[in-house]
Scaffold this motif. Structure first.
Motif, PDB file in Angstrom:
ATOM      1  N   ARG A  64      -4.111   2.677  15.737  1.00 29.82           N
ATOM      2  CA  ARG A  64      -4.094   1.473  14.886  1.00 29.82           C
ATOM      3  C   ARG A  64      -2.772   1.308  14.153  1.00 29.82           C
ATOM      4  NH1 ARG A  64      -5.743   0.829   9.387  1.00 29.82           N
ATOM      5  NH2 ARG A  64      -6.689   2.908   9.397  1.00 29.82           N
ATOM      6  N   THR A  65      -2.192   2.410  13.708  1.00 33.04           N
ATOM      7  CA  THR A  65      -0.994   2.339  12.871  1.00 33.04           C
ATOM      8  C   THR A  65       0.275   2.766  13.602  1.00 33.04           C
ATOM      9  OG1 THR A  65      -1.533   4.548  12.035  1.00 33.04           O
ATOM     10  CG2 THR A  65      -2.269   2.663  10.723  1.00 33.04           C
ATOM     11  N   HIS A 118       0.846  -1.191   0.000  1.00 33.72           N
ATOM     12  CA  HIS A 118       0.000   0.000   0.000  1.00 33.72           C
ATOM     13  C   HIS A 118       0.885   1.245   0.000  1.00 33.72           C
ATOM     14  CE1 HIS A 118      -3.228  -2.754   0.742  1.00 33.72           C
ATOM     15  NE2 HIS A 118      -2.773  -3.086   1.931  1.00 33.72           N
ATOM     16  N   ALA A 173     -10.072   1.575   6.272  1.00 36.43           N
ATOM     17  CA  ALA A 173     -10.449   1.210   7.642  1.00 36.43           C
ATOM     18  C   ALA A 173     -10.678   2.426   8.527  1.00 36.43           C
ATOM     19  CB  ALA A 173      -9.385   0.309   8.271  1.00 36.43           C
ATOM     20  N   ASP A 192      -7.141   5.354   5.278  1.00 37.20           N
ATOM     21  CA  ASP A 192      -7.323   4.227   4.370  1.00 37.20           C
ATOM     22  C   ASP A 192      -8.772   3.772   4.501  1.00 37.20           C
ATOM     23  OD1 ASP A 192      -7.404   2.852   6.788  1.00 37.20           O
ATOM     24  OD2 ASP A 192      -5.603   1.647   6.417  1.00 37.20           O
ATOM     25  N   ASP A 201       2.594  -2.187   7.781  1.00 36.82           N
ATOM     26  CA  ASP A 201       1.850  -3.443   7.694  1.00 36.82           C
ATOM     27  C   ASP A 201       0.427  -3.333   8.242  1.00 36.82           C
ATOM     28  OD1 ASP A 201       3.948  -4.824   6.492  1.00 36.82           O
ATOM     29  OD2 ASP A 201       4.799  -5.465   8.410  1.00 36.82           O
ATOM     30  N   THR A 202       0.119  -2.252   8.940  1.00 36.61           N
ATOM     31  CA  THR A 202      -1.229  -2.113   9.497  1.00 36.61           C
ATOM     32  C   THR A 202      -2.208  -1.466   8.518  1.00 36.61           C
ATOM     33  OG1 THR A 202      -0.716   0.034  10.497  1.00 36.61           O
ATOM     34  CG2 THR A 202      -0.335  -1.930  11.852  1.00 36.61           C
ATOM     35  N   VAL A 216      -4.663  -1.157   5.402  1.00 33.67           N
ATOM     36  CA  VAL A 216      -5.497  -2.146   4.717  1.00 33.67           C
ATOM     37  C   VAL A 216      -5.756  -1.749   3.265  1.00 33.67           C
ATOM     38  CG1 VAL A 216      -6.574  -2.868   6.881  1.00 33.67           C
ATOM     39  CG2 VAL A 216      -7.644  -1.070   5.517  1.00 33.67           C
ATOM     40  N   SER A 217      -5.305  -0.564   2.880  1.00 30.63           N
ATOM     41  CA  SER A 217      -5.442  -0.081   1.510  1.00 30.63           C
ATOM     42  C   SER A 217      -4.444   1.053   1.334  1.00 30.63           C
ATOM     43  CB  SER A 217      -6.866   0.423   1.250  1.00 30.63           C
ATOM     44  OG  SER A 217      -7.103   1.637   1.963  1.00 30.63           O
TER      45      SER A 217
END
Length: 233
Positions: free
Chosen positions: A180-181, A4, A166, A164, A125-126, A128-129
């Motif tokens: 989250r990231t 991504h 998410a 992203d 890696d966290t 999702v797009s």
């Protein structure tokens, strides 16, 4: 392979045509707890800022003022929501040492202070797009901590966000990153964002990116570094 990528949406460049984002992708790394070396980088950058700036002269710096004006343009009060570099400098110039969180966070905070530009890093890696710098609709979740627990809140419509599919990873352009990231000691791939607005020299932005790359290669000799500059074409 980078699954991504980061993208600046066209409407951001329409309103801020001179904005540049230098993106550093780092793969094949392994983050680590803060060390004497990573903390020393941070302390040296703090001392250099204290030697050249004060809380009063901070507000006269052209890059700080450029970010303040950008925040006003998308409806954020820069006194209440300072850009990340202004927030770091405010704390530093009060004589407060920034916390040593982990090696990669120490590094990007040191680069941010040394070059007087907003800088942030997150776990690649966290995502999702692809990650877009865009205007919020107002329904994108942003995970933060409130009263000791994770909670999803939402940006204001029209706010500049990184998101992203998410949800939001960073609110008000570079004001606050989400959980989250966030970079942890388990991070094995990361992306870093260095933000520039005119009149900040593009050459200095590139130099900051090269210094960040050099530190990463010294710490992780086998890693793969990719640098991209996102700008209006």
């Amino acid at each position: 392979m980078i699954n991504h990528r980061l993208i600046v949406d066209a409407q951001i460049f329409e309103r801020f045509p001179e904005y540049q984002a230098l993106i550093v992708y780092a793969e094949g790394i392994r983050n680590f707890p803060s060390t004497a070396e990573s903390e020393a980088l941070l302390r040296a950058a703090e001392q250099a800022c204290r030697a050249t700036l004060t809380s009063d002269t901070l507000l006269q710096h052209p890059h700080i003022n450029a970010w303040r004006e950008a925040y006003r343009l998308f409806g954020a009060n820069p006194k209440k929501y300072p850009s990340s570099i202004e927030a770091l400098l405010r704390r530093t110039l009060k004589g407060q040492d920034l916390p040593s969180i982990n090696g990669l966070v120490d590094l990007y905070n040191a680069v941010s202070l040394k070059y007087l530009l907003p800088a942030g890093g997150e776990d690649l890696d966290t995502l999702v797009s692809d990650l877009h710098l865009t205007y919020a609709q107002g329904n994108e979740p942003f995970v933060t901590m409130q009263d000791g627990q994770e909670q999803a809140i939402y940006p204001e419509a029209g706010e500049v966000i990184w998101a992203d599919t998410a949800g939001v990873t960073c609110r008000r352009w570079n004001w606050r990153q989400g959980r989250r990231t966030q970079l942890t000691e388990g991070t094995q791939a990361a992306y870093f964002v260095l933000d520039r607005l005119a009149p900040y020299p593009s050459e200095t932005l590139l130099a900051a990116g090269e210094e960040l790359k050099a530190h990463l290669l010294r710490w992780f000799p086998a890693c793969t570094i990719t640098i991209e500059v996102l700008q209006k074409v």
